[in-house]
Design a protein around this motif. Structure first.
Motif, PDB file in Angstrom:
ATOM      1  N   LEU A  44      29.147  90.897   5.850  1.00  0.00           N
ATOM      2  CA  LEU A  44      27.988  90.164   5.390  1.00  0.00           C
ATOM      3  C   LEU A  44      27.580  90.221   3.814  1.00  0.00           C
ATOM      4  CD1 LEU A  44      25.298  91.151   8.189  1.00  0.00           C
ATOM      5  CD2 LEU A  44      26.374  88.828   7.712  1.00  0.00           C
ATOM      6  N   TRP A  45      27.977  91.665   3.240  1.00  0.00           N
ATOM      7  CA  TRP A  45      27.727  91.755   1.836  1.00  0.00           C
ATOM      8  C   TRP A  45      28.822  91.085   1.137  1.00  0.00           C
ATOM      9  CZ3 TRP A  45      23.912  93.112  -0.753  1.00  0.00           C
ATOM     10  CH2 TRP A  45      23.813  93.406  -1.983  1.00  0.00           C
ATOM     11  N   ARG A  46      29.808  90.831   1.637  1.00  0.00           N
ATOM     12  CA  ARG A  46      30.921  89.952   1.053  1.00  0.00           C
ATOM     13  C   ARG A  46      30.520  88.465   0.795  1.00  0.00           C
ATOM     14  NH1 ARG A  46      34.349  86.340   2.097  1.00  0.00           N
ATOM     15  NH2 ARG A  46      34.132  86.770   4.340  1.00  0.00           N
ATOM     16  N   ALA A  47      29.843  88.057   1.998  1.00  0.00           N
ATOM     17  CA  ALA A  47      29.226  86.827   1.688  1.00  0.00           C
ATOM     18  C   ALA A  47      27.889  86.579   0.820  1.00  0.00           C
ATOM     19  CB  ALA A  47      28.681  86.249   3.191  1.00  0.00           C
ATOM     20  N   VAL A  48      27.135  87.719   0.728  1.00  0.00           N
ATOM     21  CA  VAL A  48      26.100  87.823  -0.030  1.00  0.00           C
ATOM     22  C   VAL A  48      26.843  87.792  -1.794  1.00  0.00           C
ATOM     23  CG1 VAL A  48      24.344  89.229  -1.033  1.00  0.00           C
ATOM     24  CG2 VAL A  48      24.353  89.031   1.321  1.00  0.00           C
ATOM     25  N   THR A  49      27.597  88.535  -1.883  1.00  0.00           N
ATOM     26  CA  THR A  49      28.063  88.634  -3.271  1.00  0.00           C
ATOM     27  C   THR A  49      28.783  87.170  -3.910  1.00  0.00           C
ATOM     28  OG1 THR A  49      30.170  89.742  -2.644  1.00  0.00           O
ATOM     29  CG2 THR A  49      28.283  90.979  -3.625  1.00  0.00           C
ATOM     30  N   GLU A  50      29.425  86.758  -2.944  1.00  0.00           N
ATOM     31  CA  GLU A  50      29.909  85.378  -3.178  1.00  0.00           C
ATOM     32  C   GLU A  50      29.168  84.242  -3.448  1.00  0.00           C
ATOM     33  OE1 GLU A  50      32.864  84.408   0.010  1.00  0.00           O
ATOM     34  OE2 GLU A  50      34.184  86.032  -0.728  1.00  0.00           O
ATOM     35  N   VAL A  51      28.113  84.109  -3.150  1.00  0.00           N
ATOM     36  CA  VAL A  51      26.950  83.144  -3.207  1.00  0.00           C
ATOM     37  C   VAL A  51      25.751  83.440  -4.002  1.00  0.00           C
ATOM     38  CG1 VAL A  51      28.040  81.648  -1.502  1.00  0.00           C
ATOM     39  CG2 VAL A  51      26.061  83.055  -0.746  1.00  0.00           C
ATOM     40  N   ILE A  52      25.749  84.460  -4.445  1.00  0.00           N
ATOM     41  CA  ILE A  52      24.537  84.951  -4.936  1.00  0.00           C
ATOM     42  C   ILE A  52      23.881  84.066  -5.893  1.00  0.00           C
ATOM     43  CG2 ILE A  52      25.354  86.615  -6.685  1.00  0.00           C
ATOM     44  CD1 ILE A  52      22.321  87.533  -4.179  1.00  0.00           C
ATOM     45  N   GLY A  53      24.704  83.475  -6.693  1.00  0.00           N
ATOM     46  CA  GLY A  53      24.145  82.745  -7.822  1.00  0.00           C
ATOM     47  C   GLY A  53      23.229  83.327  -8.781  1.00  0.00           C
ATOM     48  N   ASP A  54      22.036  82.481  -9.255  1.00  0.00           N
ATOM     49  CA  ASP A  54      21.096  83.498  -9.930  1.00  0.00           C
ATOM     50  C   ASP A  54      20.214  84.080  -9.284  1.00  0.00           C
ATOM     51  OD1 ASP A  54      21.977  81.857 -11.937  1.00  0.00           O
ATOM     52  OD2 ASP A  54      20.789  80.291 -11.817  1.00  0.00           O
ATOM     53  N   GLY A  55      20.361  84.369  -7.916  1.00  0.00           N
ATOM     54  CA  GLY A  55      19.672  85.465  -7.124  1.00  0.00           C
ATOM     55  C   GLY A  55      20.060  86.861  -7.236  1.00  0.00           C
ATOM     56  N   ALA A  56      19.280  87.652  -6.611  1.00  0.00           N
ATOM     57  CA  ALA A  56      19.408  89.064  -6.377  1.00  0.00           C
ATOM     58  C   ALA A  56      19.527  89.556  -4.908  1.00  0.00           C
ATOM     59  CB  ALA A  56      18.656  89.933  -7.403  1.00  0.00           C
ATOM     60  N   ALA A  57      20.294  90.728  -4.697  1.00  0.00           N
ATOM     61  CA  ALA A  57      20.081  91.215  -3.524  1.00  0.00           C
ATOM     62  C   ALA A  57      20.351  92.900  -3.370  1.00  0.00           C
ATOM     63  CB  ALA A  57      21.092  90.530  -2.253  1.00  0.00           C
ATOM     64  N   ILE A  58      19.970  93.495  -2.554  1.00  0.00           N
ATOM     65  CA  ILE A  58      20.402  95.046  -2.379  1.00  0.00           C
ATOM     66  C   ILE A  58      20.353  95.255  -0.862  1.00  0.00           C
ATOM     67  CG2 ILE A  58      17.674  95.398  -2.159  1.00  0.00           C
ATOM     68  CD1 ILE A  58      18.472  97.882  -3.715  1.00  0.00           C
TER      69      ILE A  58
END
Length: 105
Positions: A44-58
């Motif tokens: 899941l985290w890999r998927a998040v980091t691949e498509v984060i774009g201009d967004g942010a996640a933690i």
């Protein structure tokens, strides 16, 4: 063995929110909570980091640390986790300066 994870997102694509909601529950907008295996969490985290774009996640998940959890971040955020002698602290960075609009004379 499944463990609880929390993923907080800001300004991410809708398809990423859909992907996260397959494995977790979106308890409020952008906050995903679930109980998943370490393998699923990492995917899941890999998927998040691949498509984060201009967004942010933690991502916050259990870990064998003094605090009992680990923090991972992706994207630009004002709050930056730092390691301080084995403890994770959160440092606030300065707010981005807004360029003043120049009015022609």
């Amino acid at each position: 063995m499944p463990s609880m994870v929390v993923i907080a997102t800001t300004a991410v694509p809708d398809h990423l929110r859909g992907a996260l909601s397959r494995w977790t529950s979106e308890v409020v907008t952008g906050i995903f909570v679930g109980s998943v295996s370490a393998r699923v969490r990492d995917e899941l985290w890999r998927a998040v980091t691949e498509v984060i774009g201009d967004g942010a996640a933690i991502l916050v998940h259990p870990a064998a640390t003094e605090q009992g959890y680990a923090i991972r971040t992706a994207g630009a955020r004002r709050r930056v986790p730092i390691d301080f002698d084995g403890l994770t602290l959160v440092r606030m960075t300065a707010a981005p300066k807004i360029k003043e609009m120049q009015i022609p004379p």
